[in-house]
Design a protein around this motif. Sequence first.
Motif: not given
Ligand SMILES: [Zn+2]
Length: 145
Positions: A62, A65, A90, A93
């Motif tokens: 991601c 993150c 992801c 997020c």
């Molecule tokens: Zn993420």
Amino acid sequence: MLIRKPQFCTLCNKDLKFKYKPDKSWNIAGYLCSDCHMKMTREFVIKQKEEEEKINKKQNQCFICNDFIDPEKKKKPRWQWAMENDIYLCEKCYNQKELAYQTKINFCVNCGKKIGFIRYNPKPKWKIDGQLCRKCWDAINVAQS
Ligand SMILES: [Zn+2]
Ligand SMILES: [Zn+2]
Ligand SMILES: [Zn+2]
């Protein structure tokens, strides 16, 4: 009598007993000594590995993150979010971004009221990121002029 034309390593200028041809992708003219050739090969392999890792990371992690993403849950950011286009997010997020985006386009940034069908974009000189309800737009317009 045959005279050997002296040849030097392009990088370190050492007299070449054994000459090594540089790889085309290194963009080096002439020949290299074995030390420089070895050094360049190592650097090139490291660089290639770094590039691969970068691409791998973009494909599998991601962007926000850094979590590894299940390939089936990979999400591309919306173009409206103005993020790089070869990255993935992801689910978590993505949803957060989506929520922030929906909030930004559906609610007044000044008072938080839900905006109806008609939107009021702040004037560029107000330097406000988002949209305003009618009341706030009028109030700011009066205050700024
Ligand atoms: Zn993420
Ligand atoms: Zn050399
Ligand atoms: Zn408002």
